[in-house]
Motif scaffolding. Structure first.
Motif, PDB file in Angstrom:
ATOM      1  N   LEU A 187       0.598   3.311  -8.771  1.00 24.31           N
ATOM      2  CA  LEU A 187      -0.180   2.267  -9.456  1.00 24.31           C
ATOM      3  C   LEU A 187      -1.260   1.686  -8.547  1.00 24.31           C
ATOM      4  CD1 LEU A 187       2.735   0.374 -11.218  1.00 24.31           C
ATOM      5  CD2 LEU A 187       0.903   1.660 -12.367  1.00 24.31           C
ATOM      6  N   ALA A 188      -0.901   1.409  -7.307  1.00 26.57           N
ATOM      7  CA  ALA A 188      -1.866   0.846  -6.356  1.00 26.57           C
ATOM      8  C   ALA A 188      -3.017   1.806  -6.125  1.00 26.57           C
ATOM      9  CB  ALA A 188      -1.165   0.522  -5.034  1.00 26.57           C
ATOM     10  N   ASP A 189      -2.682   3.077  -5.956  1.00 29.60           N
ATOM     11  CA  ASP A 189      -3.705   4.102  -5.705  1.00 29.60           C
ATOM     12  C   ASP A 189      -4.676   4.233  -6.870  1.00 29.60           C
ATOM     13  OD1 ASP A 189      -4.756   6.277  -4.061  1.00 29.60           O
ATOM     14  OD2 ASP A 189      -3.945   7.610  -5.619  1.00 29.60           O
ATOM     15  N   LYS A 190      -4.187   4.095  -8.080  1.00 25.06           N
ATOM     16  CA  LYS A 190      -5.025   4.226  -9.276  1.00 25.06           C
ATOM     17  C   LYS A 190      -5.801   2.952  -9.605  1.00 25.06           C
ATOM     18  CE  LYS A 190      -2.200   7.846 -11.275  1.00 25.06           C
ATOM     19  NZ  LYS A 190      -1.145   8.174 -12.246  1.00 25.06           N
ATOM     20  N   ALA A 191      -5.345   1.810  -9.092  1.00 25.36           N
ATOM     21  CA  ALA A 191      -5.953   0.524  -9.439  1.00 25.36           C
ATOM     22  C   ALA A 191      -7.212   0.213  -8.644  1.00 25.36           C
ATOM     23  CB  ALA A 191      -4.946  -0.602  -9.241  1.00 25.36           C
ATOM     24  N   ALA A 192      -7.315   0.731  -7.425  1.00 26.71           N
ATOM     25  CA  ALA A 192      -8.430   0.356  -6.549  1.00 26.71           C
ATOM     26  C   ALA A 192      -8.573   1.408  -5.450  1.00 26.71           C
ATOM     27  CB  ALA A 192      -8.165  -1.021  -5.931  1.00 26.71           C
ATOM     28  N   PRO A 193      -9.728   1.425  -4.792  1.00 27.70           N
ATOM     29  CA  PRO A 193      -9.926   2.393  -3.704  1.00 27.70           C
ATOM     30  C   PRO A 193      -9.181   1.969  -2.425  1.00 27.70           C
ATOM     31  CG  PRO A 193     -11.894   1.067  -3.979  1.00 27.70           C
ATOM     32  CD  PRO A 193     -10.951   0.680  -5.080  1.00 27.70           C
ATOM     33  N   VAL A 194      -7.869   2.208  -2.438  1.00 28.28           N
ATOM     34  CA  VAL A 194      -7.028   1.919  -1.281  1.00 28.28           C
ATOM     35  C   VAL A 194      -6.420   3.222  -0.788  1.00 28.28           C
ATOM     36  CG1 VAL A 194      -6.487  -0.456  -1.971  1.00 28.28           C
ATOM     37  CG2 VAL A 194      -4.998   1.426  -2.720  1.00 28.28           C
ATOM     38  N   GLU A 195      -5.935   3.185   0.438  1.00 27.62           N
ATOM     39  CA  GLU A 195      -5.257   4.336   1.010  1.00 27.62           C
ATOM     40  C   GLU A 195      -3.773   4.001   1.134  1.00 27.62           C
ATOM     41  OE1 GLU A 195      -5.409   7.137   5.010  1.00 27.62           O
ATOM     42  OE2 GLU A 195      -6.926   5.581   4.726  1.00 27.62           O
ATOM     43  N   ILE A 196      -2.943   4.900   0.654  1.00 25.83           N
ATOM     44  CA  ILE A 196      -1.502   4.716   0.786  1.00 25.83           C
ATOM     45  C   ILE A 196      -1.124   5.135   2.202  1.00 25.83           C
ATOM     46  CG2 ILE A 196       0.775   5.322  -0.112  1.00 25.83           C
ATOM     47  CD1 ILE A 196      -1.132   3.852  -2.122  1.00 25.83           C
ATOM     48  N   LYS A 197      -0.617   4.202   2.986  1.00 27.55           N
ATOM     49  CA  LYS A 197      -0.280   4.477   4.382  1.00 27.55           C
ATOM     50  C   LYS A 197       1.202   4.781   4.579  1.00 27.55           C
ATOM     51  CE  LYS A 197      -3.176   4.267   7.093  1.00 27.55           C
ATOM     52  NZ  LYS A 197      -4.156   5.283   7.498  1.00 27.55           N
ATOM     53  N   LEU A 198       2.066   4.236   3.714  1.00 25.17           N
ATOM     54  CA  LEU A 198       3.497   4.473   3.847  1.00 25.17           C
ATOM     55  C   LEU A 198       4.160   4.268   2.494  1.00 25.17           C
ATOM     56  CD1 LEU A 198       6.165   4.692   5.664  1.00 25.17           C
ATOM     57  CD2 LEU A 198       6.133   2.194   5.599  1.00 25.17           C
ATOM     58  N   VAL A 199       5.046   5.186   2.147  1.00 19.26           N
ATOM     59  CA  VAL A 199       5.942   5.002   1.003  1.00 19.26           C
ATOM     60  C   VAL A 199       7.336   5.364   1.494  1.00 19.26           C
ATOM     61  CG1 VAL A 199       6.542   5.682  -1.348  1.00 19.26           C
ATOM     62  CG2 VAL A 199       4.142   5.673  -0.655  1.00 19.26           C
ATOM     63  N   ASP A 200       8.194   4.374   1.592  1.00 15.55           N
ATOM     64  CA  ASP A 200       9.567   4.609   2.017  1.00 15.55           C
ATOM     65  C   ASP A 200      10.465   4.419   0.801  1.00 15.55           C
ATOM     66  OD1 ASP A 200      12.153   4.605   3.014  1.00 15.55           O
ATOM     67  OD2 ASP A 200      11.585   3.580   4.871  1.00 15.55           O
ATOM     68  N   ARG A 201      10.803   5.514   0.155  1.00 10.91           N
ATOM     69  CA  ARG A 201      11.605   5.429  -1.066  1.00 10.91           C
ATOM     70  C   ARG A 201      13.066   5.137  -0.783  1.00 10.91           C
ATOM     71  NH1 ARG A 201      14.023  10.545  -2.366  1.00 10.91           N
ATOM     72  NH2 ARG A 201      13.401  12.116  -0.844  1.00 10.91           N
TER      73      ARG A 201
END
Length: 112
Positions: free
Chosen positions: A59-73
């Motif tokens: 959702l964050a990636d699609k909402a604005a031009p941001v870079e995903i730096k970490l996803v800890d599931r």
């Protein structure tokens, strides 16, 4: 024989985001420690159940031009990075979607 006590801590998944925080201009040492670009804002999301971190990152990636730096599931943590307004927009979109579509308990976006 001494009386030893054992403490057991257990996490119980609840449908909640516990933190949506924007660090607009942190001390550069923070960025060194987490290996992130010091010229940009940092967004932090913590949540349970932990698998929701994957959805939050998408959702964050699609909402604005941001870079995903970490996803800890496994811990329910997401770090995003970009300019201050983009990070705020992404965090707010995550907040709105998890409240309106998934029925999560979600705090407001905080900023420091």
């Amino acid at each position: 024989m001494t009386d030893l006590k054992r403490t057991i801590q257990e996490g119980v998944p609840a449908k909640q985001i516990t933190m949506l925080h924007l660090i607009a201009s942190p001390d550069p040492i923070i960025y060194q420690k987490v290996l992130i670009d010091p010229r940009q804002a940092l967004g932090i999301i913590t949540m349970s159940p932990w698998e929701g971190a994957i959805i939050a990152a998408d959702l964050a990636d699609k909402a604005a031009p941001v870079e995903i730096k970490l996803v800890d599931r496994f811990k329910g943590v997401v770090f995003i990075q970009g300019d201050r307004d983009s990070v705020y927009t992404a965090l707010d979109q995550v907040r709105q979607t998890f409240v309106n579509s998934y029925g999560y308990t979600v705090p407001s976006v905080t900023e420091s």
